[in-house]
Design an enzyme around this catalytic site. Structure first.
Site, PDB file in Angstrom:
ATOM      1  N   ARG A 161     -11.726  -0.484  -8.843  1.00  0.00           N
ATOM      2  CA  ARG A 161     -10.325  -0.313  -8.457  1.00  0.00           C
ATOM      3  C   ARG A 161      -9.393  -0.937  -9.489  1.00  0.00           C
ATOM      4  O   ARG A 161      -9.676  -1.997 -10.021  1.00  0.00           O
ATOM      5  CB  ARG A 161     -10.087  -0.959  -7.084  1.00  0.00           C
ATOM      6  N   ARG A 172      -2.452 -10.532  -4.301  1.00  0.00           N
ATOM      7  CA  ARG A 172      -2.886  -9.997  -3.005  1.00  0.00           C
ATOM      8  C   ARG A 172      -3.228 -11.124  -2.034  1.00  0.00           C
ATOM      9  O   ARG A 172      -2.951 -11.031  -0.841  1.00  0.00           O
ATOM     10  CB  ARG A 172      -4.079  -9.061  -3.213  1.00  0.00           C
TER      11      ARG A 172
HETATM   12  P1  ADP Z   1      -8.684  -4.983   0.282  1.00  0.00           P
HETATM   13  O1  ADP Z   1      -9.892  -4.178   0.695  1.00  0.00           O
HETATM   14  O2  ADP Z   1      -8.908  -5.663  -1.014  1.00  0.00           O
HETATM   15  O3  ADP Z   1      -8.207  -5.877   1.379  1.00  0.00           O
HETATM   16  P2  ADP Z   1      -7.152  -2.579   0.696  1.00  0.00           P
HETATM   17  O4  ADP Z   1      -7.980  -1.486   0.134  1.00  0.00           O
HETATM   18  O5  ADP Z   1      -7.179  -2.765   2.171  1.00  0.00           O
HETATM   19  O6  ADP Z   1      -7.528  -3.938  -0.032  1.00  0.00           O
HETATM   20  O7  ADP Z   1      -5.637  -2.405   0.239  1.00  0.00           O
HETATM   21  C1  ADP Z   1      -5.303  -2.192  -1.117  1.00  0.00           C
HETATM   22  C2  ADP Z   1      -3.777  -2.211  -1.253  1.00  0.00           C
HETATM   23  O8  ADP Z   1      -3.220  -1.157  -0.456  1.00  0.00           O
HETATM   24  C3  ADP Z   1      -3.100  -3.474  -0.748  1.00  0.00           C
HETATM   25  O9  ADP Z   1      -3.041  -4.480  -1.744  1.00  0.00           O
HETATM   26  C4  ADP Z   1      -1.705  -2.942  -0.400  1.00  0.00           C
HETATM   27  O10 ADP Z   1      -0.914  -2.743  -1.561  1.00  0.00           O
HETATM   28  C5  ADP Z   1      -2.024  -1.569   0.172  1.00  0.00           C
HETATM   29  N1  ADP Z   1      -2.253  -1.611   1.632  1.00  0.00           N
HETATM   30  C6  ADP Z   1      -3.413  -1.320   2.289  1.00  0.00           C
HETATM   31  N2  ADP Z   1      -3.261  -1.435   3.612  1.00  0.00           N
HETATM   32  C7  ADP Z   1      -1.972  -1.817   3.826  1.00  0.00           C
HETATM   33  C8  ADP Z   1      -1.196  -2.123   4.982  1.00  0.00           C
HETATM   34  N3  ADP Z   1      -1.740  -2.076   6.208  1.00  0.00           N
HETATM   35  N4  ADP Z   1       0.094  -2.480   4.790  1.00  0.00           N
HETATM   36  C9  ADP Z   1       0.650  -2.535   3.571  1.00  0.00           C
HETATM   37  N5  ADP Z   1      -0.021  -2.274   2.431  1.00  0.00           N
HETATM   38  C10 ADP Z   1      -1.320  -1.912   2.550  1.00  0.00           C
END
Ligand code: ADP
Ligand code: ADP
Ligand code: ZN
Length: 217
Positions: A161, A172
């Protein structure tokens, strides 16, 4: 049953959601996966979300709430949902309650996965996935059984990613601590919160989650 997996980036939400989905026939709803698909397709929503995601900040609530609502309607016959990466703010948590209630459903449990920040940075910087089927891997914690070949589909191409760099991970993590952690105070008093030690190995964490959910739904 409907379950939220709550935890910082790299905690193992996606890994555990897939395992639990199989074990309990639940549908995994991952806003991160939905947003990455929107970015890849070049849709209007993807263009709005892409830059924010690359900075490691949260996408505006109304965009992700809209995505979840749409997906819940598409998968309306599912026996339940595992929400992975949603909600991430109090406003999203309130919207989830409304979305479920409007469909005659309720949230049964929230499983918080605790992992130290330094371990998270290692999880994220070692994360990669199969380019064909999306199966998740980790160098060195979860390598394909045959080097260079996906266990699930036999694919030989892997991707990382764009936001999985050490610098973006720090942003994050900050977003998690300031905007998402308050959800613990939202769900705790409702009696829905279960906390598991996300530092253990993948199978042990899965066992802990199943135990935490036992007797619920
Ligand atoms: P991780 O698996 O590392 O927790 P995600 O794949 O869930 O990351 O999310 C990647 C990015 O997508 C986040 O850093 C954010 O920018 C966006 N994102 C994902 N889910 C949400 C949400 N529920 N609200 C706001 N932004 C989100
Ligand atoms: P999240 O969806 O919370 O961001 P992932 O499920 O994508 O987290 O996991 C992040 C990385 O850590 C992946 O590369 C995954 O293979 C690996 N991983 C997941 N759970 C564990 C664990 N319990 N121990 C070691 N590595 C893990
Ligand atoms: Zn594959």
């Amino acid at each position: 049953m409907n379950v939220v997996l709550l935890g910082p980036p790299g905690a193992g939400k996606g890994t555990q959601a897939k395992l639990l989905g199989k074990a309990r026939s639940l549908v995994q709803l991952s806003t991160g996966d939905m947003l990455r698909a929107a970015v890849a397709s070049g849709s209007g929503l993807g263009r709005k979300a892409g830059d924010v995601m690359e900075r490691g900040e949260l996408v505006p609530d109304e965009l992700v709430i809209g995505l979840i609502a749409e997906r819940m309607d598409q998968d309306g016959k599912a026996s339940g949902f595992i929400l992975d990466g949603f909600p991430r703010t109090i406003a999203q948590a309130e919207a989830l309650d409304r979305l479920l209630a409007g469909r005659g459903k309720r949230l049964d449990a929230v499983v918080e996965m605790r992992v130290d920040d330094e371990a998270l940075v290692k999880r994220i910087t070692g994360r990669f996935a199969c380019a064909d089927c999306g199966e998740g891997y980790h160098d060195p914690f979860k390598m394909p059984k045959v080097p260079g070949v996906c266990d699930r589909c036999g694919g030989t191409e892997f991707v990382r990613r764009r936001d999985d760099t050490e610098e973006v991970v720090r942003a994050r993590l900050m977003a998690y601590h300031t905007q998402t952690e308050p959800l613990i105070g939202y769900y705790g008093p409702q009696g829905k919160l279960r906390t598991v030690d996300g530092m253990a190995d993948i199978d042990t964490v899965q066992e802990e989650i199943v135990e935490a959910l036992d007797g619920k739904g």
